[in-house]
Design a protein around this motif. Structure first.
Motif, PDB file in Angstrom:
ATOM      1  N   SER A  17       6.383  31.411  29.464  1.00  0.00           N
ATOM      2  CA  SER A  17       6.876  31.868  28.036  1.00  0.00           C
ATOM      3  C   SER A  17       5.811  32.669  27.311  1.00  0.00           C
ATOM      4  N   ARG A  38      17.292  41.323  24.919  1.00  0.00           N
ATOM      5  CA  ARG A  38      16.600  40.425  23.928  1.00  0.00           C
ATOM      6  C   ARG A  38      14.981  40.241  24.589  1.00  0.00           C
ATOM      7  N   HIS A  39      15.096  39.823  25.899  1.00  0.00           N
ATOM      8  CA  HIS A  39      14.010  39.521  26.473  1.00  0.00           C
ATOM      9  C   HIS A  39      13.083  40.568  27.062  1.00  0.00           C
ATOM     10  N   SER A  77      10.581  38.632  32.247  1.00  0.00           N
ATOM     11  CA  SER A  77      10.788  38.643  30.793  1.00  0.00           C
ATOM     12  C   SER A  77      11.843  37.505  30.548  1.00  0.00           C
ATOM     13  N   THR A  78      12.195  36.729  31.286  1.00  0.00           N
ATOM     14  CA  THR A  78      13.385  35.825  30.768  1.00  0.00           C
ATOM     15  C   THR A  78      12.972  34.809  29.683  1.00  0.00           C
ATOM     16  N   ASN A  79      11.856  34.537  29.569  1.00  0.00           N
ATOM     17  CA  ASN A  79      11.273  33.490  28.354  1.00  0.00           C
ATOM     18  C   ASN A  79      10.312  34.328  27.435  1.00  0.00           C
ATOM     19  N   ALA A  80      10.421  35.382  27.661  1.00  0.00           N
ATOM     20  CA  ALA A  80       9.346  36.470  26.659  1.00  0.00           C
ATOM     21  C   ALA A  80       9.538  36.151  25.251  1.00  0.00           C
ATOM     22  N   ASP A  81      11.028  35.647  24.881  1.00  0.00           N
ATOM     23  CA  ASP A  81      11.057  35.436  23.357  1.00  0.00           C
ATOM     24  C   ASP A  81      10.884  33.762  23.093  1.00  0.00           C
ATOM     25  N   GLY A 124      15.913  40.176  32.858  1.00  0.00           N
ATOM     26  CA  GLY A 124      16.199  39.720  31.503  1.00  0.00           C
ATOM     27  C   GLY A 124      17.033  40.530  30.830  1.00  0.00           C
ATOM     28  N   ASN A 176       9.383  41.063  25.636  1.00  0.00           N
ATOM     29  CA  ASN A 176       8.179  41.418  26.493  1.00  0.00           C
ATOM     30  C   ASN A 176       7.522  42.419  25.989  1.00  0.00           C
ATOM     31  N   HIS A 183      10.228  29.894  34.232  1.00  0.00           N
ATOM     32  CA  HIS A 183       9.674  31.274  33.871  1.00  0.00           C
ATOM     33  C   HIS A 183       8.580  31.121  32.678  1.00  0.00           C
TER      34      HIS A 183
END
Length: 561
Positions: free
Chosen positions: A379, A403-404, A206-210, A400, A408, A377
């Protein structure tokens, strides 16, 4: 989406044939990744990493997952599957193997080599099983298939776990770079195939899900690195993660092209890159890599140093250079390249290092002013592709901060996953998969375990609070001597302070208050030493709080003589 609640109780027995997932780290934080999968009385551990301490963890070296929920079931653990070789996924393996050293480790060639080097320092010889993409291994009741994914370290793998109670795909850390430096792409054909077979639970990075869109390919930063090498007048110092083989490869190639020599600084950097070169993941151009002693005898415009410290770690080489506490003196005309992104929580430390280097006259090139690093990671755009290819029945965002994880979960819902089938969990929250349906079944106790010097688990939040008070507020010691026979004050109170800008004379005003408070306590029949200590603590605390606006640690000492 299912949210955890603080009132969750311990989970009940797992339904016959069901699959249970217990995250012990990595949910709600960047680091400490560890998940336990239970089926038919056996356990499969996926990753076992560390979290690095922040400023509110004074004196702590590392933070481990809490092994408590499985500590009495280590005989049931069939294997530890490691998705890749980053510290936040393998760093806690030695501490788990201290409890039971014959648990098999399963991972790719580079991952196992990195963890074996770490275990050697702990004098542990592990049982290992090397695997590669496309390989399937039966580990107890878990049939595991390993799938190639790309990340900011070579040889990363996702794992597809088949059980009689359902299937789980755990991505580990991944992205979908279509033109990676090592030409090893995330295997979307395998994703499509297992999507057709059916993914009951998708545990996804989830690290770059936002972050909207797609993560920039690694190849696109090569021009920025080459530009640094073409414009630098003197020495070039590159700071990056000690496991970032691709970034080191780009620096070595740029050094060869510009006629410079390279030396590596830092024990972890030397160890990891030595392993990568030995296994063929790092291609070192002939004659480019030299030792530090030889490099420093060359002209400045032929020198390149690769070191650790890209996150502002106080004892790392780059921080020491910024503080002029290193054999390398950074000065006017030097160029420092920070070839990494900022891990959340490290921003202040990194900018302190940048300021220190700039003050010394160096030109600092970092992600804020040049394209010198890209994330490892996926996106949001890449995650959407994965959801549409896999069509998972249930989703559990992992790896994550909150927020991540939430971002996600929203992506999953947008692609058609029912909102109630998205498990937004945190460390310790148990998710059961039964008959294709995931639900939150309860929670287990799961806290931070601190490595503090030679001790593991001895430090707790109370001790850290004391350290923070000592660090931020100072301390006051008050010594009172009583006559053992009469109980009267024979000497004192003697007041000593540390960490106060105000001089010792500022505390002379509290001395009469202390004498009065102690006399009143004695008149009221208070003779117990502990109760008198509390009187001293309250009196001094009230005075310091109201007059100096401080809340120091107060250490009262009552001596009977």
């Amino acid at each position: 989406m299912s949210h955890p609640h603080p009132e969750l109780t311990a989970p009940g027995p797992l339904a016959d044939g069901g699959v249970r997932v217990i995250p012990l780290g990595g949910l709600g934080e960047i680091g400490r990744n560890m998940a336990v999968v239970e089926h038919l009385g056996k356990l499969l551990v996926i990753d076992c990493g560390v979290l690095f301490p922040e400023e509110h963890h004074p004196g702590v070296d590392l933070i481990l997952p809490d092994f408590g929920p499985i500590e009495d079931r280590l005989d049931d653990v069939v294997a530890i599957v490691l998705t890749h070789g980053h510290e936040d996924h393998i760093g806690a393996v030695p501490y788990l193997l201290r409890l039971k050293n014959d648990i098999p480790l399963v991972g790719s060639q580079l991952t196992l080599a990195l963890v074996e080097a770490k275990l050697k320092e702990h004098r542990i010889t592990p049982l290992t099983l090397g695997v590669h993409e496309g390989q399937r291994e039966v580990l107890g009741p878990f049939d595991c298939e390993f799938i190639a994914v790309n990340h900011s370290i070579p040889d990363a793998l996702a794992v597809f776990v088949r059980t009689s109670g359902g299937t789980i795909l755990h991505t580990g850390d991944f992205k979908m770079d279509q033109i990676p430096l090592d030409d090893r792409i995330t295997d979307l054909r395998a994703f499509a195939r297992i999507g057709e077979e059916g993914v009951d639970l998708f545990m996804v990075d989830s690290t770059n899900a936002d972050v909207p869109g797609f993560t920039t390919p690694e190849r696109e930063i090569s021009p920025a690195i080459e530009r640094v090498f073409h414009t630098a007048r003197r020495r070039i110092i590159v700071a990056c993660f000690s496991s970032h083989v691709h970034r080191v490869q780009q620096v070595l190639d740029a050094a060869e092209e510009s006629g410079r020599k390279v030396a590596m600084v830092g024990r972890s950097m030397l160890r990891n890159m030595g392993i990568a070169a030995e296994l063929g993941y790092l291609k070192v151009p002939d004659g480019v890599l030299v030792d530090l002693g030889l490099l420093t005898r060359l002209p400045d415009d032929q020198q390149v140093l690769i070191c650790t410290g890209s996150q502002g770690e106080p004892m790392a080489a780059l921080s020491r250079m910024a503080n002029r506490d290193h054999k390398i003196d950074v000065g006017e005309g030097d160029t420092v390249l920070l070839a990494s992104s900022l891990i959340p929580g490290n921003e202040n430390a990194v900018y302190r290092v940048i300021d220190g280097l700039t003050r010394l006259g160096a030109t600092v090139v970092h992600k804020g002013n040049a394209l010198v690093h890209v994330s490892g990671h996926a996106s949001a755009g890449e995650l959407l592709y994965c959801y549409n290819i896999l069509r998972p029945r249930n989703v559990m965002p992992v790896h994550g901060e909150w927020r991540h994880l939430v971002a996600n979960g929203h992506l999953a819902v947008q692609t058609g996953v029912p909102r109630e089938r998205v498990m937004l969990a945190e460390d310790g929250v148990v998710v059961d998969l039964v008959d294709g349906v995931a639900r939150i079944a309860g929670a287990v106790d799961c806290g931070y375990v601190y490595v503090d010097g030679m001790l593991v688990g001895a430090t707790d939040e109370t001790m850290l609070k004391d350290r923070r008070i000592l660090r931020d507020e100072g301390f006051v010691t008050v010594i009172v001597v009583r006559d053992a026979s009469s109980g009267a004050i024979a000497a004192g109170p003697e007041i000593q302070t540390r960490g106060f800008a105000e001089g010792q004379e500022a505390f002379e005003r509290v001395r009469p208050r202390l004498v009065t408070a102690l006399e009143e306590a004695q008149a009221n029949g208070v003779i117990d030493s502990y109760q008198l200590q509390q009187v001293i603590r309250r009196t001094v605390g009230s005075f310091v709080g109201s007059t100096l606006r401080r809340r120091p640690m107060i250490i009262p000492v009552v001596i009977d003589a």
